[in-house]
Design a protein around this motif. Structure first.
Motif, mmCIF file in Angstrom:
data_model
loop_
_atom_site.group_PDB
_atom_site.id
_atom_site.type_symbol
_atom_site.label_atom_id
_atom_site.label_comp_id
_atom_site.label_asym_id
_atom_site.label_seq_id
_atom_site.Cartn_x
_atom_site.Cartn_y
_atom_site.Cartn_z
ATOM 1 N N TRP A 173 8.404 -35.034 74.708
ATOM 2 C CA TRP A 173 8.409 -34.303 73.438
ATOM 3 C C TRP A 173 9.651 -34.606 72.614
ATOM 4 N N VAL A 174 9.502 -34.518 71.309
ATOM 5 C CA VAL A 174 10.653 -34.474 70.408
ATOM 6 C C VAL A 174 10.588 -33.117 69.717
ATOM 7 N N ILE A 175 11.715 -32.448 69.699
ATOM 8 C CA ILE A 175 11.787 -31.093 69.159
ATOM 9 C C ILE A 175 12.640 -31.120 67.896
ATOM 10 N N ALA A 176 12.075 -30.642 66.795
ATOM 11 C CA ALA A 176 12.815 -30.604 65.523
ATOM 12 C C ALA A 176 13.221 -29.166 65.245
ATOM 13 N N LEU A 177 14.529 -28.915 65.246
ATOM 14 C CA LEU A 177 15.051 -27.556 65.004
ATOM 15 C C LEU A 177 15.202 -27.339 63.508
ATOM 16 N N ASP A 178 14.756 -26.185 63.038
ATOM 17 C CA ASP A 178 14.842 -25.907 61.612
ATOM 18 C C ASP A 178 16.163 -25.212 61.290
ATOM 19 N N LYS A 179 16.411 -25.069 59.987
ATOM 20 C CA LYS A 179 17.723 -24.508 59.584
ATOM 21 C C LYS A 179 17.855 -23.029 59.918
ATOM 22 N N GLY A 180 16.802 -22.260 59.764
ATOM 23 C CA GLY A 180 16.875 -20.830 60.101
ATOM 24 C C GLY A 180 15.774 -20.474 61.061
ATOM 25 N N GLY A 181 15.709 -19.206 61.456
ATOM 26 C CA GLY A 181 14.644 -18.785 62.359
ATOM 27 C C GLY A 181 13.480 -18.159 61.601
ATOM 28 N N LEU A 182 12.452 -17.772 62.321
ATOM 29 C CA LEU A 182 11.351 -16.972 61.766
ATOM 30 C C LEU A 182 11.138 -15.801 62.722
ATOM 31 N N SER A 183 10.851 -14.634 62.148
ATOM 32 C CA SER A 183 10.641 -13.457 62.989
ATOM 33 C C SER A 183 9.197 -13.451 63.507
ATOM 34 N N THR A 184 9.045 -13.292 64.818
ATOM 35 C CA THR A 184 7.703 -13.333 65.431
ATOM 36 C C THR A 184 6.756 -12.293 64.803
ATOM 37 N N PRO A 185 7.138 -11.006 64.688
ATOM 38 C CA PRO A 185 6.209 -10.045 64.089
ATOM 39 C C PRO A 185 5.837 -10.399 62.652
ATOM 40 N N THR A 186 6.787 -10.973 61.898
ATOM 41 C CA THR A 186 6.488 -11.355 60.506
ATOM 42 C C THR A 186 5.440 -12.458 60.465
ATOM 43 N N VAL A 187 5.527 -13.398 61.417
ATOM 44 C CA VAL A 187 4.567 -14.511 61.429
ATOM 45 C C VAL A 187 3.179 -13.997 61.821
ATOM 46 N N PHE A 188 3.105 -13.108 62.818
ATOM 47 C CA PHE A 188 1.799 -12.514 63.166
ATOM 48 C C PHE A 188 1.233 -11.749 61.957
ATOM 49 N N ALA A 189 2.093 -11.011 61.259
ATOM 50 C CA ALA A 189 1.624 -10.230 60.101
ATOM 51 C C ALA A 189 1.140 -11.158 58.990
ATOM 52 N N ILE A 256 3.236 -30.184 66.138
ATOM 53 C CA ILE A 256 2.721 -28.818 66.087
ATOM 54 C C ILE A 256 3.901 -27.873 65.880
ATOM 55 N N VAL A 257 3.660 -26.762 65.187
ATOM 56 C CA VAL A 257 4.688 -25.719 65.134
ATOM 57 C C VAL A 257 4.708 -25.053 66.509
ATOM 58 N N SER A 258 5.902 -24.834 67.049
ATOM 59 C CA SER A 258 6.029 -24.218 68.370
ATOM 60 C C SER A 258 5.908 -22.699 68.248
ATOM 61 N N GLY A 259 4.856 -22.128 68.807
ATOM 62 C CA GLY A 259 4.664 -20.680 68.775
ATOM 63 C C GLY A 259 4.725 -20.148 67.350
ATOM 64 N N SER A 260 5.615 -19.169 67.123
ATOM 65 C CA SER A 260 5.727 -18.579 65.793
ATOM 66 C C SER A 260 6.665 -19.382 64.887
ATOM 67 N N GLY A 261 7.185 -20.533 65.397
ATOM 68 C CA GLY A 261 8.021 -21.407 64.595
ATOM 69 C C GLY A 261 9.419 -20.837 64.377
ATOM 70 N N PRO A 262 10.230 -21.540 63.575
ATOM 71 C CA PRO A 262 9.901 -22.728 62.795
ATOM 72 C C PRO A 262 10.136 -24.060 63.512
ATOM 73 N N THR A 263 10.520 -24.035 64.806
ATOM 74 C CA THR A 263 10.711 -25.300 65.507
ATOM 75 C C THR A 263 9.388 -26.065 65.550
ATOM 76 N N CYS A 264 9.457 -27.389 65.360
ATOM 77 C CA CYS A 264 8.256 -28.223 65.494
ATOM 78 C C CYS A 264 8.397 -29.086 66.744
ATOM 79 N N ALA A 265 7.281 -29.280 67.457
ATOM 80 C CA ALA A 265 7.284 -30.070 68.695
ATOM 81 C C ALA A 265 6.343 -31.255 68.493
ATOM 82 N N PHE A 266 6.827 -32.452 68.835
ATOM 83 C CA PHE A 266 6.037 -33.673 68.651
ATOM 84 C C PHE A 266 5.777 -34.299 70.014
ATOM 85 N N LEU A 267 4.515 -34.542 70.304
ATOM 86 C CA LEU A 267 4.141 -35.176 71.572
ATOM 87 C C LEU A 267 4.197 -36.690 71.388
#
Ligand SMILES: C[C@@](CO)(OP(=O)(O)O)[C@H](O)COP(=O)(O)OP(=O)(O)OC[C@H]1O[C@@H](n2ccc(N)nc2=O)[C@H](O)[C@@H]1O
Ligand SMILES: Nc1ncnc2c1ncn2[C@@H]1O[C@H](COP(=O)(O)OP(=O)(O)O)[C@@H](O)[C@H]1O
Length: 318
Positions: A173-189, A256-267
């Motif tokens: 995998w290659v993992i791309a870290l984003d500049k900030g985070g995302l809140s899990t409940p906000t992404v589900f909402a 793919i976005v990893s879970g609730s993001g914002p990290t992206c994972a590349f296979l």
């Protein structure tokens, strides 16, 4: 005699498949997911101490609470209760070394909780099975049982009901870290909002993913990666579209976005390809930083084995 401090390493995760069902009455969504543990880790040291406390060091440490709300601390309290100790005064010092991006969709807080459970159980020489630890883990967060177990696993319920999935292959995998985070409940909402407004695409059934994992062919798996939360993460952070495209342009099989993001994972096809993709992606200027990782790896584990004497890390004063 004061027992030596215990250090435990716990992995990040990526969801290879994340099907989000309806919102339940308890505020959680019913999930069907395939987790894979990756070689990006946090380390947690638990030491007996007269002056209890918690310290966080490493990437993004300033974003993690250093009080009783910290999930690793809550894990120690939960285990102290099970051990018949005073949960309000567990007399330990906890040090977390962050390697997992904070609020990145890679289960960093959950990994810390899983590591703290294993570390405190070893420190207190508790006789407690993995099943019971897993039950305590589920009370701390949906992803904590998986961080304990590691490997590759099918997760149901809110993600806490696990069945191991056998894989014969190491995936790169290659993992791309984003500049900030995302809140899990906000992404589900946000997903609930998108679904109320229209019909964002849903991932297919999980069986083909399990078959691809059994064959170990990354090309087959790449075609099947899917995440229902991706549309919501991209809606909240539109620049992720560019990141996902850049990884595939750099030679990854799929992103793919990893879970609730914002990290992206590349296979990627193999380890060499992952290094090439990582180099090109880090030059593309679409993310904060890039890492190479492999999966599956094991879950939360004492580093060096239970009986190995370990030096006291400088941050821990027993
Ligand atoms: C989305 C996933 C995918 O693996 O992970 P991340 O990408 O955040 O790491 C997980 O479901 C996150 O698990 P975790 O981060 O442990 O979440 P929890 O603390 O249990 O829940 C935080 C909040 O997320 C929402 N939540 C979580 C799990 C779930 N099945 N349905 C939900 O709706 C709820 O709003 C809940 O209050
Ligand atoms: N050890 C921890 N204890 C408590 N909260 C944490 C811990 N690590 C991270 N957090 C907080 O939990 C939230 C989610 O972080 P994290 O678990 O890293 O991401 P995610 O849920 O996206 O996988 C963030 O607000 C972060 O500050």
């Amino acid at each position: 005699m004061v027992p030596p401090p215990v250090t435990v390493r716990a992995p990040a995760k990526v969801n290879l498949h994340l099907a989000v069902g309806d919102l339940r009455e308890d505020g959680y969504h019913e999930l069907m997911t395939v987790f894979q543990a990756l070689s990006i880790n946090d380390e947690v040291t638990v030491a007996q101490a007269d002056e209890p406390g918690i310290e966080i060091v490493g990437d993004g440490a300033e974003l993690v609470p250093d009080d009783a709300s910290n999930l690793a601390w809550r894990a120690v309290e939960a285990l102290a209760e099970r051990a018949g100790r005073d949960p309000d005064d567990p007399r330990v010092r906890v040090v977390i070394r962050k390697g997992i991006p904070v609020a990145g969709g890679m289960a960093g807080g959950s990994a810390d909780a899983a590591a703290a459970l294993v570390a405190a159980a070893a420190l207190w020489r508790m006789e407690i099975g993995r099943d019971e630890l897993s039950e305590i883990a589920a009370t701390l967060g949906s992803d904590v049982p998986f961080c304990l177990q590691g490997g590759t696993a099918l997760g149901a319920g809110r993600g806490e009901r696990l069945v191991p999935v056998l894989t014969r292959h190491t995936f790169h995998w290659v993992i791309a870290l984003d500049k900030g985070g995302l809140s899990t409940p906000t992404v589900f909402a946000e997903l609930d909002r998108l679904r109320a407004d229209g019909r964002p695409p849903r991932v297919g059934s999980v069986e083909p993913v399990l078959e691809a994992l059994a064959t170990g062919d990354p090309r087959q798996l790449a075609l099947l990666l899917g995440n229902d939360l991706q549309a919501a993460a991209v809606s909240l952070r539109p620049t992720l579209r560019r990141t996902l495209r850049a990884g595939v342009d750099a030679g990854a099989l799929a992103g793919i976005v990893s879970g609730s993001g914002p990290t992206c994972a590349f296979l990627c096809t193999d380890a060499d390809s992952a290094v090439r993709v990582a180099a090109e992606l880090s030059g593309a200027g679409v993310c904060r930083s890039v890492r190479v990782a492999q999966g599956p790896v094991h879950g939360a584990r004492v580093i060096g084995g239970d009986d190995t004497p370990r030096p006291v890390p400088p941050e821990v004063h027993a």
